[in-house]
Design an enzyme around this catalytic site. Structure first.
Site, mmCIF file in Angstrom:
data_model
loop_
_atom_site.group_PDB
_atom_site.id
_atom_site.type_symbol
_atom_site.label_atom_id
_atom_site.label_comp_id
_atom_site.label_asym_id
_atom_site.label_seq_id
_atom_site.Cartn_x
_atom_site.Cartn_y
_atom_site.Cartn_z
ATOM 1 N N LYS A 60 0.010 4.180 -0.038
ATOM 2 C CA LYS A 60 -0.742 5.334 0.739
ATOM 3 C C LYS A 60 -0.542 6.557 -0.415
ATOM 4 C CE LYS A 60 -0.141 2.889 4.723
ATOM 5 N NZ LYS A 60 -0.338 2.961 6.130
ATOM 6 N N GLY A 72 2.550 2.015 10.816
ATOM 7 C CA GLY A 72 3.554 3.006 10.538
ATOM 8 C C GLY A 72 3.864 3.421 11.847
ATOM 9 N N ASN A 132 0.866 -1.173 0.096
ATOM 10 C CA ASN A 132 0.042 -0.040 -0.031
ATOM 11 C C ASN A 132 0.784 1.408 -0.028
ATOM 12 O OD1 ASN A 132 -1.848 2.039 0.352
ATOM 13 N ND2 ASN A 132 -2.617 1.225 2.323
ATOM 14 N N HIS A 157 -9.630 1.215 4.779
ATOM 15 C CA HIS A 157 -8.330 1.134 5.381
ATOM 16 C C HIS A 157 -8.597 2.092 6.615
ATOM 17 C CE1 HIS A 157 -4.280 2.093 6.314
ATOM 18 N NE2 HIS A 157 -3.859 1.059 5.587
ATOM 19 N N GLU A 167 -6.864 4.461 7.873
ATOM 20 C CA GLU A 167 -6.744 5.792 7.704
ATOM 21 C C GLU A 167 -8.179 6.516 7.004
ATOM 22 O OE1 GLU A 167 -3.211 5.205 5.359
ATOM 23 O OE2 GLU A 167 -2.212 4.506 7.207
ATOM 24 N N SER A 170 3.554 -2.419 10.061
ATOM 25 C CA SER A 170 4.692 -2.586 10.266
ATOM 26 C C SER A 170 5.327 -3.926 9.870
ATOM 27 C CB SER A 170 5.300 -2.095 11.780
ATOM 28 O OG SER A 170 4.968 -0.864 12.225
ATOM 29 N N GLU A 190 -5.525 -5.039 10.235
ATOM 30 C CA GLU A 190 -4.343 -4.123 10.326
ATOM 31 C C GLU A 190 -4.777 -3.567 11.522
ATOM 32 O OE1 GLU A 190 -2.423 -2.937 6.323
ATOM 33 O OE2 GLU A 190 -4.305 -1.653 6.849
HETATM 34 P P1 13P Z 1 3.020 0.198 7.786
HETATM 35 O O1 13P Z 1 3.587 -1.136 7.023
HETATM 36 O O2 13P Z 1 3.645 1.276 7.268
HETATM 37 O O3 13P Z 1 2.660 0.070 9.228
HETATM 38 O O4 13P Z 1 1.397 0.096 7.175
HETATM 39 C C1 13P Z 1 0.441 -0.842 7.126
HETATM 40 C C2 13P Z 1 -0.903 -0.244 6.250
HETATM 41 O O5 13P Z 1 -1.370 0.547 6.739
HETATM 42 C C3 13P Z 1 -0.586 -1.130 4.907
HETATM 43 O O6 13P Z 1 -2.044 -0.729 4.419
#
Ligand code: 13P
Length: 251
Positions: free
Chosen positions: A11, A174, A9, A96, A98, A216, A168
């Protein structure tokens, strides 16, 4: 037998220059990727056309980070599955964290998106996960159960071959704080049980649905996570956004 999947992803992290350079690098290395794993990347919508052209005829599929569930229509600012189909794109993320956290996306809206995508030949990757406050309050399974029931509850059971789930935990995204393999496995087993309980033929569906872990994931923890019985792959943010760290996930 469920496939093993590595999904990236990207983002809103990458500039056009970075996204295209990453796609070109992946295309060059694509033939050396192992055949026993599926790879998918999810660039920003503004980079989808260019990235999907670069990765055409490679082992790496391309997906959208979000869609609006309707045919070509007046819907300012959104991207429709028909537009993605024209680019040969057949995957999309839904829900997601976010988008749930900052754009108030609800599980019931996710349900409409998943159903629309799967009915139109896409694979929808439905993201679920608890926040740190919810985990600390002992509400992890309540939250996950609700997200599964509202997001997948009324989906026609014959659409499930085109649905994946991604667990997730928001506190691991992150943050560098990865769920332990045992924590992730516990959540994945719970998700599979919840999905199984939704339908008469639930066991068949829950045995075959891929469930990815995200939060992560990196080259140094991916192997142990993916060796858990109910973890079928990784949905990777940061480590998928650089060529070397993404390729390292496949080794
Ligand atoms: P990270 O791997 O940066 O923690 O992000 C995970 C994520 O949100 C994948 O969709």
């Amino acid at each position: 037998m469920r496939p093993k999947i590595i999904a990236g992803n990207w983002k809103m992290n990458l500039s056009e220059k970075e996204a295209l350079a990453l796609a070109i690098g992946l295309k060059e290395k694509s033939s050396s990727l192992p055949d026993d794993k599926k790879a998918v990347v999810f660039p920003s919508s503004i980079h989808l056309a260019a990235v999907s052209r670069i990765l055409e005829n490679s082992k790496i599929a391309v997906g959208a980070q979000n869609i609006y569930p309707a045919p070509l229509t007046a819907m300012t600012g959104e991207t429709g599955p028909d537009q993605l189909s024209e680019l040969g794109i057949k995957f999309a993320l839904v829900g997601h964290s976010e988008r749930r956290q900052f754009l108030a996306e609800s599980s019931s809206f996710c349900n409409q998106k998943i159903s629309y995508l799967a009915k139109n030949g896409f694979t929808a990757v439905y993201c679920v996960g608890e926040t740190l406050a919810e985990r600390e309050a002992g509400k992890t399974f309540e939250v996950l159960g609700k997200q599964i029931q509202e997001g997948l509850g009324s989906i026609q059971s014959d659409l499930f071959p085109r649905i994946w789930v991604a667990y997730e935990p928001v506190w691991a995204i992150g943050t560098g704080k990865v769920a332990t393999p045992a924590q992730a496995q516990e959540a994945h087993a719970f998700l599979r049980k919840e999905i199984s309980g939704l339908f008469q033929e639930g066991k068949t569906i829950s045995d075959s649905i891929p469930i990815l872990y995200g939060g992560s994931v990196k080259a140094d923890n991916v192997k142990e996570l993916l060796s858990q019985a109910d973890i079928d792959g990784g949905l990777v943010g940061g480590a998928s956004q650089k060529l070397d760290s993404f390729l390292a996930l496949f080794k």
